[in-house]
Design an enzyme around this catalytic site. Sequence first.
Site, PDB file in Angstrom:
ATOM      1  N   GLY A  45       0.772  -1.253   0.000  1.00 57.73           N
ATOM      2  CA  GLY A  45       0.000   0.000   0.000  1.00 57.73           C
ATOM      3  C   GLY A  45       0.796   1.291   0.000  1.00 57.73           C
ATOM      4  O   GLY A  45       0.285   2.334  -0.402  1.00 57.73           O
ATOM      5  N   GLU A  64       4.484   3.985   5.781  1.00 53.72           N
ATOM      6  CA  GLU A  64       3.240   3.192   5.837  1.00 53.72           C
ATOM      7  C   GLU A  64       2.137   3.888   5.042  1.00 53.72           C
ATOM      8  O   GLU A  64       2.107   5.120   4.974  1.00 53.72           O
ATOM      9  CB  GLU A  64       2.763   3.091   7.294  1.00 53.72           C
ATOM     10  CG  GLU A  64       3.028   1.768   7.964  1.00 53.72           C
ATOM     11  CD  GLU A  64       2.110   0.640   7.519  1.00 53.72           C
ATOM     12  OE1 GLU A  64       1.601   0.667   6.377  1.00 53.72           O
ATOM     13  OE2 GLU A  64       1.905  -0.289   8.300  1.00 53.72           O
ATOM     14  N   ASP A  65       1.225   3.097   4.490  1.00 55.16           N
ATOM     15  CA  ASP A  65       0.059   3.715   3.856  1.00 55.16           C
ATOM     16  C   ASP A  65      -0.915   4.226   4.906  1.00 55.16           C
ATOM     17  O   ASP A  65      -1.376   5.347   4.858  1.00 55.16           O
ATOM     18  CB  ASP A  65      -0.625   2.739   2.874  1.00 55.16           C
ATOM     19  CG  ASP A  65      -1.007   1.400   3.511  1.00 55.16           C
ATOM     20  OD1 ASP A  65      -0.669   1.138   4.685  1.00 55.16           O
ATOM     21  OD2 ASP A  65      -1.653   0.585   2.810  1.00 55.16           O
ATOM     22  N   ASP A 109      -3.855   1.653  11.151  1.00 52.71           N
ATOM     23  CA  ASP A 109      -5.247   1.313  11.441  1.00 52.71           C
ATOM     24  C   ASP A 109      -5.307   0.744  12.863  1.00 52.71           C
ATOM     25  O   ASP A 109      -5.340   1.497  13.831  1.00 52.71           O
ATOM     26  CB  ASP A 109      -5.712   0.319  10.366  1.00 52.71           C
ATOM     27  CG  ASP A 109      -7.178  -0.022  10.452  1.00 52.71           C
ATOM     28  OD1 ASP A 109      -7.953   0.814  10.924  1.00 52.71           O
ATOM     29  OD2 ASP A 109      -7.562  -1.138  10.041  1.00 52.71           O
ATOM     30  N   THR A 110      -5.252  -0.574  13.019  1.00 53.94           N
ATOM     31  CA  THR A 110      -5.188  -1.146  14.375  1.00 53.94           C
ATOM     32  C   THR A 110      -3.830  -0.836  15.016  1.00 53.94           C
ATOM     33  O   THR A 110      -3.702  -0.826  16.234  1.00 53.94           O
ATOM     34  CB  THR A 110      -5.360  -2.676  14.343  1.00 53.94           C
ATOM     35  OG1 THR A 110      -4.285  -3.237  13.591  1.00 53.94           O
ATOM     36  CG2 THR A 110      -6.687  -3.073  13.732  1.00 53.94           C
ATOM     37  N   GLY A 111      -2.816  -0.620  14.180  1.00 54.45           N
ATOM     38  CA  GLY A 111      -1.460  -0.371  14.687  1.00 54.45           C
ATOM     39  C   GLY A 111      -0.653  -1.651  14.822  1.00 54.45           C
ATOM     40  O   GLY A 111       0.528  -1.610  15.165  1.00 54.45           O
ATOM     41  N   THR A 141       0.427  -3.850  12.544  1.00 56.61           N
ATOM     42  CA  THR A 141       1.522  -3.990  11.569  1.00 56.61           C
ATOM     43  C   THR A 141       2.714  -3.149  11.999  1.00 56.61           C
ATOM     44  O   THR A 141       3.856  -3.619  12.044  1.00 56.61           O
ATOM     45  CB  THR A 141       1.067  -3.525  10.168  1.00 56.61           C
ATOM     46  OG1 THR A 141      -0.098  -4.246   9.810  1.00 56.61           O
ATOM     47  CG2 THR A 141       2.145  -3.732   9.127  1.00 56.61           C
ATOM     48  N   LEU A 142       2.432  -1.893  12.326  1.00 56.85           N
ATOM     49  CA  LEU A 142       3.500  -0.973  12.687  1.00 56.85           C
ATOM     50  C   LEU A 142       4.202  -1.407  13.961  1.00 56.85           C
ATOM     51  O   LEU A 142       5.434  -1.340  14.060  1.00 56.85           O
ATOM     52  CB  LEU A 142       2.908   0.427  12.853  1.00 56.85           C
ATOM     53  CG  LEU A 142       3.917   1.543  12.874  1.00 56.85           C
ATOM     54  CD1 LEU A 142       4.801   1.504  11.634  1.00 56.85           C
ATOM     55  CD2 LEU A 142       3.205   2.876  12.961  1.00 56.85           C
ATOM     56  N   LYS A 201      -5.927   6.190  11.205  1.00 64.16           N
ATOM     57  CA  LYS A 201      -7.324   5.968  11.641  1.00 64.16           C
ATOM     58  C   LYS A 201      -7.282   5.696  13.142  1.00 64.16           C
ATOM     59  O   LYS A 201      -7.341   4.552  13.574  1.00 64.16           O
ATOM     60  CB  LYS A 201      -7.847   4.708  10.948  1.00 64.16           C
ATOM     61  CG  LYS A 201      -8.884   4.925   9.868  1.00 64.16           C
ATOM     62  CD  LYS A 201      -9.539   3.589   9.535  1.00 64.16           C
ATOM     63  CE  LYS A 201      -9.345   3.182   8.116  1.00 64.16           C
ATOM     64  NZ  LYS A 201      -9.924   1.857   7.799  1.00 64.16           N
ATOM     65  N   PHE A 219     -13.481   2.565   5.420  1.00 64.25           N
ATOM     66  CA  PHE A 219     -12.545   1.809   4.595  1.00 64.25           C
ATOM     67  C   PHE A 219     -12.265   2.608   3.329  1.00 64.25           C
ATOM     68  O   PHE A 219     -13.178   2.950   2.578  1.00 64.25           O
ATOM     69  CB  PHE A 219     -13.071   0.411   4.262  1.00 64.25           C
ATOM     70  CG  PHE A 219     -11.967  -0.485   3.787  1.00 64.25           C
ATOM     71  CD1 PHE A 219     -11.157  -1.155   4.692  1.00 64.25           C
ATOM     72  CD2 PHE A 219     -11.693  -0.608   2.428  1.00 64.25           C
ATOM     73  CE1 PHE A 219     -10.097  -1.945   4.255  1.00 64.25           C
ATOM     74  CE2 PHE A 219     -10.640  -1.395   1.977  1.00 64.25           C
ATOM     75  CZ  PHE A 219      -9.850  -2.065   2.904  1.00 64.25           C
ATOM     76  N   ASP A 256      -5.837  -0.507  -1.331  1.00 60.54           N
ATOM     77  CA  ASP A 256      -6.665  -1.397  -2.144  1.00 60.54           C
ATOM     78  C   ASP A 256      -7.889  -1.922  -1.401  1.00 60.54           C
ATOM     79  O   ASP A 256      -7.963  -1.874  -0.176  1.00 60.54           O
ATOM     80  CB  ASP A 256      -5.843  -2.621  -2.570  1.00 60.54           C
ATOM     81  CG  ASP A 256      -5.644  -3.599  -1.414  1.00 60.54           C
ATOM     82  OD1 ASP A 256      -5.126  -3.173  -0.366  1.00 60.54           O
ATOM     83  OD2 ASP A 256      -6.040  -4.779  -1.545  1.00 60.54           O
ATOM     84  N   ARG A 301      -5.776   0.609  -6.368  1.00 58.73           N
ATOM     85  CA  ARG A 301      -4.532   1.243  -5.909  1.00 58.73           C
ATOM     86  C   ARG A 301      -4.140   2.405  -6.818  1.00 58.73           C
ATOM     87  O   ARG A 301      -3.403   3.300  -6.423  1.00 58.73           O
ATOM     88  CB  ARG A 301      -3.382   0.228  -5.899  1.00 58.73           C
ATOM     89  CG  ARG A 301      -3.550  -0.899  -4.887  1.00 58.73           C
ATOM     90  CD  ARG A 301      -2.239  -1.662  -4.769  1.00 58.73           C
ATOM     91  NE  ARG A 301      -2.392  -2.956  -4.123  1.00 58.73           N
ATOM     92  CZ  ARG A 301      -2.355  -3.149  -2.804  1.00 58.73           C
ATOM     93  NH1 ARG A 301      -2.212  -2.135  -1.991  1.00 58.73           N
ATOM     94  NH2 ARG A 301      -2.476  -4.356  -2.305  1.00 58.73           N
TER      95      ARG A 301
HETATM   96  P1  IMP Z   1      -2.968  -2.199  10.792  1.00 57.86           P
HETATM   97  O1  IMP Z   1      -4.374  -2.584  11.175  1.00 57.86           O
HETATM   98  O2  IMP Z   1      -2.588  -0.874  11.395  1.00 57.86           O
HETATM   99  O3  IMP Z   1      -2.013  -3.289  11.118  1.00 57.86           O
HETATM  100  O4  IMP Z   1      -2.959  -1.988   9.224  1.00 57.86           O
HETATM  101  C1  IMP Z   1      -2.588  -3.012   8.353  1.00 57.86           C
HETATM  102  C2  IMP Z   1      -2.785  -2.689   6.921  1.00 57.86           C
HETATM  103  O5  IMP Z   1      -4.158  -2.811   6.618  1.00 57.86           O
HETATM  104  C3  IMP Z   1      -2.428  -1.286   6.419  1.00 57.86           C
HETATM  105  O6  IMP Z   1      -1.066  -1.107   6.175  1.00 57.86           O
HETATM  106  C4  IMP Z   1      -3.245  -1.258   5.140  1.00 57.86           C
HETATM  107  O7  IMP Z   1      -2.531  -1.850   4.067  1.00 57.86           O
HETATM  108  C5  IMP Z   1      -4.465  -2.090   5.486  1.00 57.86           C
HETATM  109  N1  IMP Z   1      -5.605  -1.200   5.750  1.00 57.86           N
HETATM  110  C6  IMP Z   1      -6.058  -0.732   6.927  1.00 57.86           C
HETATM  111  N2  IMP Z   1      -7.113   0.074   6.759  1.00 57.86           N
HETATM  112  C7  IMP Z   1      -7.306   0.134   5.419  1.00 57.86           C
HETATM  113  C8  IMP Z   1      -8.252   0.853   4.590  1.00 57.86           C
HETATM  114  O8  IMP Z   1      -9.124   1.620   5.038  1.00 57.86           O
HETATM  115  N3  IMP Z   1      -8.120   0.649   3.252  1.00 57.86           N
HETATM  116  C9  IMP Z   1      -7.175  -0.160   2.689  1.00 57.86           C
HETATM  117  N4  IMP Z   1      -6.287  -0.823   3.424  1.00 57.86           N
HETATM  118  C10 IMP Z   1      -6.347  -0.676   4.775  1.00 57.86           C
END
Ligand code: IMP
Length: 173
Positions: free
Chosen positions: A43, A97-98, A101-103, A105-106, A129, A150, A157, A163
Site C-alpha cells: 500500500g 506506511e500507507d 489502522d489497528t497499529g 503492523t506498525l 485511523k 474503509f 486497495d 490502488r
Molecule cells: P494495521 O491494522 O494498522 O495493522 O494496518 C494493516 C494494513 O491494513 C495497512 O497497512 C493497510 O494496508 C491495510 N488497511 C487498513 N485500513 C485500510 C483501509 O481503510 N483501506 C485499505 N487498506 C487498509
Amino acid sequence: MPAHELEILIPADRIRARVAELGAQISADYKDKPVLLVGVLTGSFVFLSDLVRHMSCPLRVQFIGTKSYEGTSTTGQVQLTKDLDSVVEGVHVLIVEDIIDTGLTLSYLKKLIQQRKPASLKVVAFLDKPSRRKVEIEGDYVGFKIEDKFVVGYGLDYNQLYRNLPDLRVVKQ
Ligand code: IMP
C-alpha cells in the site's frame, strides 16, 4: 468483477500539497543525515514514490512485506512476507506506511527493526485511523487523520483493486 460505489474523501490536489509538506518537513529534520526509507508493501508504494520526490536529504529505499488483511477485516496476525535486503544497524530508518489502522503492523515492524539496532527509527504514515487502534502507537509524521471508513486509492486497495486511483475514496459498504 463487481463495481463498488466509491466516494471521494481527499482529492488529488490536497494529497499532492500535503505530501510536498511532509517531504519538506522530513528533509529539514534529517538535513544531511542519510536515511533509509522502508516502504511497507504494498500500500505505501504510491505515497513513497511521491514523497521521495519532495525530499532533499540523502536517502535510500527498500521495501518490507507484511500480511494481515483479508478483504476489509483484519486477522489480527501479522506475518513477514518480505524482509529487508541489508542490515540496518547504525542506520537512520524511516518506515513508510500507507495507513495506521489497528497499529498491529506498525508495532510488529517497529519491534522487528528496533531489535536490529538502527541509529534511529521513525515512522511516516500517509493516513491515520486513530479510532481503530488496538495497540498504543503513533506515527512521527502523518499525512491525514481520517474517521473509521474503509478507504481506497493512492496505493490503498480493496481486494487488490483501486490502488491506481489518484485520490482517496471511501468504499460504500
Ligand atoms: P494495521 O491494522 O494498522 O495493522 O494496518 C494493516 C494494513 O491494513 C495497512 O497497512 C493497510 O494496508 C491495510 N488497511 C487498513 N485500513 C485500510 C483501509 O481503510 N483501506 C485499505 N487498506 C487498509
